[in-house]
Design a protein around this motif. Structure first.
Motif, PDB file in Angstrom:
ATOM      1  N   LEU A 129     -28.071   0.501  -0.282  1.00 43.77           N
ATOM      2  CA  LEU A 129     -26.950  -0.119   0.177  1.00 43.77           C
ATOM      3  C   LEU A 129     -27.498  -1.733  -0.143  1.00 43.77           C
ATOM      4  N   VAL A 130     -27.018  -2.607  -0.755  1.00 41.60           N
ATOM      5  CA  VAL A 130     -27.206  -3.721  -1.104  1.00 41.60           C
ATOM      6  C   VAL A 130     -26.129  -4.817  -0.206  1.00 41.60           C
ATOM      7  N   ALA A 131     -26.884  -5.506   0.781  1.00 45.16           N
ATOM      8  CA  ALA A 131     -26.172  -6.447   1.416  1.00 45.16           C
ATOM      9  C   ALA A 131     -26.500  -7.833   0.789  1.00 45.16           C
ATOM     10  N   GLU A 132     -25.390  -8.531   0.461  1.00 44.20           N
ATOM     11  CA  GLU A 132     -25.464  -9.643  -0.510  1.00 44.20           C
ATOM     12  C   GLU A 132     -24.235 -10.477  -0.420  1.00 44.20           C
ATOM     13  N   ASP A 133     -24.047 -11.756  -0.019  1.00 43.96           N
ATOM     14  CA  ASP A 133     -23.033 -12.478  -0.193  1.00 43.96           C
ATOM     15  C   ASP A 133     -22.496 -13.145  -1.379  1.00 43.96           C
ATOM     16  N   SER A 134     -23.434 -13.170  -2.559  1.00 41.83           N
ATOM     17  CA  SER A 134     -23.207 -13.524  -3.664  1.00 41.83           C
ATOM     18  C   SER A 134     -22.819 -12.705  -4.627  1.00 41.83           C
ATOM     19  N   LEU A 144     -29.920  -3.696 -11.950  1.00 46.70           N
ATOM     20  CA  LEU A 144     -31.478  -3.359 -11.915  1.00 46.70           C
ATOM     21  C   LEU A 144     -31.677  -2.025 -11.079  1.00 46.70           C
ATOM     22  N   LEU A 145     -30.614  -1.637 -10.359  1.00 46.76           N
ATOM     23  CA  LEU A 145     -31.099  -0.449  -9.620  1.00 46.76           C
ATOM     24  C   LEU A 145     -30.378   0.657 -10.327  1.00 46.76           C
ATOM     25  N   GLU A 146     -29.184   0.398 -10.887  1.00 44.59           N
ATOM     26  CA  GLU A 146     -28.577   1.655 -11.877  1.00 44.59           C
ATOM     27  C   GLU A 146     -29.355   1.952 -13.106  1.00 44.59           C
ATOM     28  N   GLN A 147     -30.091   0.888 -13.381  1.00 42.85           N
ATOM     29  CA  GLN A 147     -30.895   1.116 -14.635  1.00 42.85           C
ATOM     30  C   GLN A 147     -31.942   2.517 -14.244  1.00 42.85           C
ATOM     31  N   TYR A 148     -32.128   2.520 -12.979  1.00 40.10           N
ATOM     32  CA  TYR A 148     -33.274   3.463 -12.449  1.00 40.10           C
ATOM     33  C   TYR A 148     -32.471   4.626 -11.850  1.00 40.10           C
ATOM     34  N   ARG A 149     -31.079   4.722 -11.984  1.00 38.42           N
ATOM     35  CA  ARG A 149     -30.176   5.760 -11.697  1.00 38.42           C
ATOM     36  C   ARG A 149     -30.038   5.851 -10.038  1.00 38.42           C
ATOM     37  N   PHE A 150     -30.163   4.870  -9.524  1.00 43.82           N
ATOM     38  CA  PHE A 150     -29.901   4.738  -8.048  1.00 43.82           C
ATOM     39  C   PHE A 150     -28.487   4.960  -7.965  1.00 43.82           C
ATOM     40  N   ASN A 151     -27.884   5.246  -6.734  1.00 45.92           N
ATOM     41  CA  ASN A 151     -26.596   5.495  -6.254  1.00 45.92           C
ATOM     42  C   ASN A 151     -26.187   4.043  -5.578  1.00 45.92           C
ATOM     43  N   VAL A 152     -25.686   3.018  -5.906  1.00 43.06           N
ATOM     44  CA  VAL A 152     -25.534   1.892  -5.362  1.00 43.06           C
ATOM     45  C   VAL A 152     -24.305   1.334  -4.338  1.00 43.06           C
ATOM     46  N   ILE A 153     -24.225   0.915  -3.154  1.00 40.36           N
ATOM     47  CA  ILE A 153     -23.346   0.774  -2.320  1.00 40.36           C
ATOM     48  C   ILE A 153     -23.612  -0.753  -2.290  1.00 40.36           C
ATOM     49  N   GLU A 154     -22.142  -1.659  -2.279  1.00 38.17           N
ATOM     50  CA  GLU A 154     -22.298  -3.013  -1.915  1.00 38.17           C
ATOM     51  C   GLU A 154     -21.619  -3.347  -0.558  1.00 38.17           C
ATOM     52  N   VAL A 155     -22.074  -4.399   0.163  1.00 38.05           N
ATOM     53  CA  VAL A 155     -21.635  -5.135   1.365  1.00 38.05           C
ATOM     54  C   VAL A 155     -21.888  -6.357   1.134  1.00 38.05           C
ATOM     55  N   ASP A 156     -20.868  -7.424   1.756  1.00 36.82           N
ATOM     56  CA  ASP A 156     -21.287  -8.831   1.659  1.00 36.82           C
ATOM     57  C   ASP A 156     -21.459  -9.394   2.870  1.00 36.82           C
ATOM     58  N   ASN A 157     -21.610  -8.667   4.005  1.00 35.82           N
ATOM     59  CA  ASN A 157     -22.154  -9.271   5.204  1.00 35.82           C
ATOM     60  C   ASN A 157     -22.784  -8.507   6.359  1.00 35.82           C
ATOM     61  N   GLY A 158     -23.695  -8.792   7.274  1.00 38.47           N
ATOM     62  CA  GLY A 158     -24.167  -7.720   8.000  1.00 38.47           C
ATOM     63  C   GLY A 158     -23.804  -6.952   8.971  1.00 38.47           C
ATOM     64  N   GLN A 159     -22.479  -7.444   9.544  1.00 43.55           N
ATOM     65  CA  GLN A 159     -21.809  -6.250  10.281  1.00 43.55           C
ATOM     66  C   GLN A 159     -21.170  -5.150   9.304  1.00 43.55           C
ATOM     67  N   GLU A 160     -20.719  -5.381   7.912  1.00 43.90           N
ATOM     68  CA  GLU A 160     -20.542  -4.474   7.294  1.00 43.90           C
ATOM     69  C   GLU A 160     -21.506  -3.302   6.850  1.00 43.90           C
ATOM     70  N   ALA A 161     -22.566  -4.018   6.782  1.00 44.59           N
ATOM     71  CA  ALA A 161     -23.831  -3.495   6.554  1.00 44.59           C
ATOM     72  C   ALA A 161     -24.244  -2.373   7.715  1.00 44.59           C
TER      73      ALA A 161
END
Length: 410
Positions: A129-134, A144-161
Motif C-alpha cells: 500500500l502506497v500512501a502518497e498525496d503527490s 519502482l515496486l512493479e519492477q520488482y513484481r509487487f502488487n501495488v495499491i495506492e491511496v492519497d491520505n492517511g484515513q484512506e490508508a
C-alpha cells in the motif's frame, strides 16, 4: 505445484556461464537457458517466454550493452552482471529499468544476481500500500515496486490508508509519506503499531522535509525504515527488500517456535496461547477434541521409533487435510487436539468421517492399520485449561470403553 520459470542467461565466459547455470539449477523453480552471444539470445527470445534475464554487457557480437535493450523491449526483468564498474553507465541502465547492476568482483556477486531473481517470485504475491498525496511521487514509487513484481495499491491520505488496511488483511507493506492529508505518516505509524493486528506489517516512511530527527521519530514510533526524498532506485529497492526479508525472518523464527518439527502441526505451546485468545473473544459455538492413537506403544516396540515417527508425521498430515479450517496441534507423544469454531455436532460428524477413513488406511511401508480414541468437549466450563481437562477426561472414557470411538459431552 509451483510453475517453473525460464531464466535467460547471456554470458560469453564459459566459467561464469557454468557458475550461473549451477546456482540457478539449485532452485527447482528455475530452468536456465544459456546463450553465449547476442544473436543466440535474440533467437531464444523470439522462440520462448522468459521470467527474467541475467546478462553481460560486453558480448562478442554486441559490445555496448545492446542485449539490455533487447531484453527490456520484451518486458523481461533484467539483471546486469558485468566485469566493469562504470557509475554513469550504471545510472543510465537503472534509469532504463534494469533491476540491478552487479559487478563480477566476487562469488557473492553471482549469488546476489540469483537472489534478485528469486526475490521476484516471492514478490508476486506481496501487496504493498502506497500512501502518497503527490500523483507524480506515487507514480514513481509504483513504477519502482512493479519492477520488482509487487502488487501495488495506492491511496492519497492517511484515513484512506487506515480503511484499506482494515479492509484488506493481505497487505504486507505500507509505504507512507509523512505529509499525507487527514492523518500524517507519523501518526499513521503510531496508530497502526498500537494495534496488535498490524504487528507484522512492514512500514517505510518517506519525506522530502525534515532532518535525522524525523527519521528517528518514525522508527521509534514503529516504522521499519525511513527514506528521505529524493532517493535513487537502488537505495529504494535495497531498503524495501531488506525490510521485507527481516520481517520474513522474524515470521519464520516465530513459526518454528510454534510448530512441531515432526508433524508440521502447531505445537502445544501455541495451542494454549491461541486457545486462550480465542476463548476470550468467542461469541459463537466452539468445541475441542482430543485424539489419541490406540496402542501406539506397540507400534514403537514392534517396528521401531523410526517407523513410529513416520506414522505420526503421516497421521498429522491427514489431520491437517481433514480439518483445514480448524486449529490442529500435536499435543504431545501420540496425542493430538482440534480447536474448532463450530458447534460440537458439526465437529462430531466430521470426526466420525475421519475415523472411518483412518480404519481403512494403512500407514508407512510396513502397512500398519491404526485406530484412535477421541474425547470431544463442547461445553463452556471456565478457562481453556478446564476445557482441555474435560476433553481429556472424555478421551479417557473412550479408551476405557474399548478404544476406536468418540465420547462427547453433547
Amino acid at each position: 505445484m509451483m510453475l517453473e520459470r525460464k531464466i535467460l542467461v547471456v554470458e560469453d565466459s564459459p566459467v561464469v556461464l557454468k557458475v550461473l547455470n549451477h546456482l540457478l539449477s539449485q532452485n527447482p523453480l528455475f530452468i536456465p537457458v544459456l546463450c553465449t552471444c547476442y544473436d543466440q539470445a535474440r533467437r531464444k527470445l523470439e522462440e520462448e517466454s522468459f521470467f527474467a534475464a541475467i546478462v553481460d554487457l560486453n558480448l562478442p557480437d554486441a559490445e555496448n550493452g545492446e542485449i539490455v535493450d533487447l531484453v527490456l523491449l520484451k518486458q523481461i526483468p533484467c539483471v546486469v552482471l558485468t566485469g566493469n564498474f562504470d557509475d554513469d553507465l550504471r545510472i543510465s541502465l537503472l534509469d532504463k529499468g534494469v533491476l540491478d547492476y552487479i559487478t563480477k568482483d566476487s562469488r557473492y556477486s553471482f549469488n546476489h544476481a540469483i537472489k534478485v531473481v528469486e526475490r521476484l517470485i516471492k514478490n508476486e504475491g506481496v501487496k504493498v500500500l502506497v500512501a502518497e498525496d503527490s500523483a507524480a511521487n506515487s507514480q514513481f514509487v509504483r513504477a519502482l515496486l512493479e519492477q520488482y513484481r509487487f502488487n501495488v495499491i495506492e491511496v492519497d491520505n492517511g484515513q484512506e490508508a487506515l480503511a484499506k488496511l482494515e479492509e484488506d488483511s493481505g497487505i504486507r507493506m505500507l509505504i507512507a509519506d509523512h505529509n499525507i492529508a487527514l492523518v500524517n505518516g507519523y501518526e499513521l505509524v503510531r496508530m497502526l503499531r498500537s494495534n496488535a493486528r498490524f504487528q507484522d506489517l512492514v512500514i517505510i516512511g518517506l519525506s522530502a522535509e525534515g532532518d535525522s530527527a524525523l527519521s528517528a521519530k518514525f522508527i521509534k514510533a514503529g516504522a521499519n525504515d525511513f527514506l528521505k526524498k529524493p532517493f535513487y532506485h537502488e537505495e529504494f529497492h535495497c531498503r524495501v527488500v531488506h525490510s521485507l526479508e527481516a520481517q520474513e525472518m522474524l515470521e519464520t523464527i516465530r513459526d518454528l517456535a510454534n510448530t512441531d518439527p515432526l508433524t508440521k502441526l502447531k505445537n502445544r505451546r501455541f495451542f494454549f496461547e491461541e486457545g486462550e485468545r480465542y476463548l476470550r473473544k468467542a461469541n459463537a459455538g466452539f468445541s475441542l477434541a482430543m485424539l489419541d492413537l490406540d496402542h501406539f506403544k506397540v507400534i514403537n516396540d514392534t517396528y521401531g521409533h523410526m517407523i513410529g515417527d513416520d506414522l505420526l508425521a503421516s497421521f498429522g498430515g491427514d489431520m491437517q487435510g481433514a480439518f483445514p479450517d480448524m486449529l490442529v496441534c500435536r499435543f504431545g507423544g501420540e496425542e493430538f487436539c482440534i480447536l474448532a469454531k463450530v458447534c460440537g455436532q458439526e465437529l462430531l460428524d466430521r470426526l466420525k468421517v475421519f475415523l472411518g477413513h483412518l480404519r481403512a488406511k494403512e500407514y508407512t511401508g510396513a502397512k500398519i492399520s491404526m485406530t484412535c480414541s477421541v474425547g470431544l468437549s463442547c461445553q463452556s466450563i471456565g478457562s481453556f485449561e478446564d476445557l482441555i481437562k474435560q476433553a481429556d477426561r472424555l478421551l479417557y472414557e473412550a479408551k476405557r470403553a474399548g478404544r476406536d470411538r468418540i465420547i462427547s459431552d453433547l
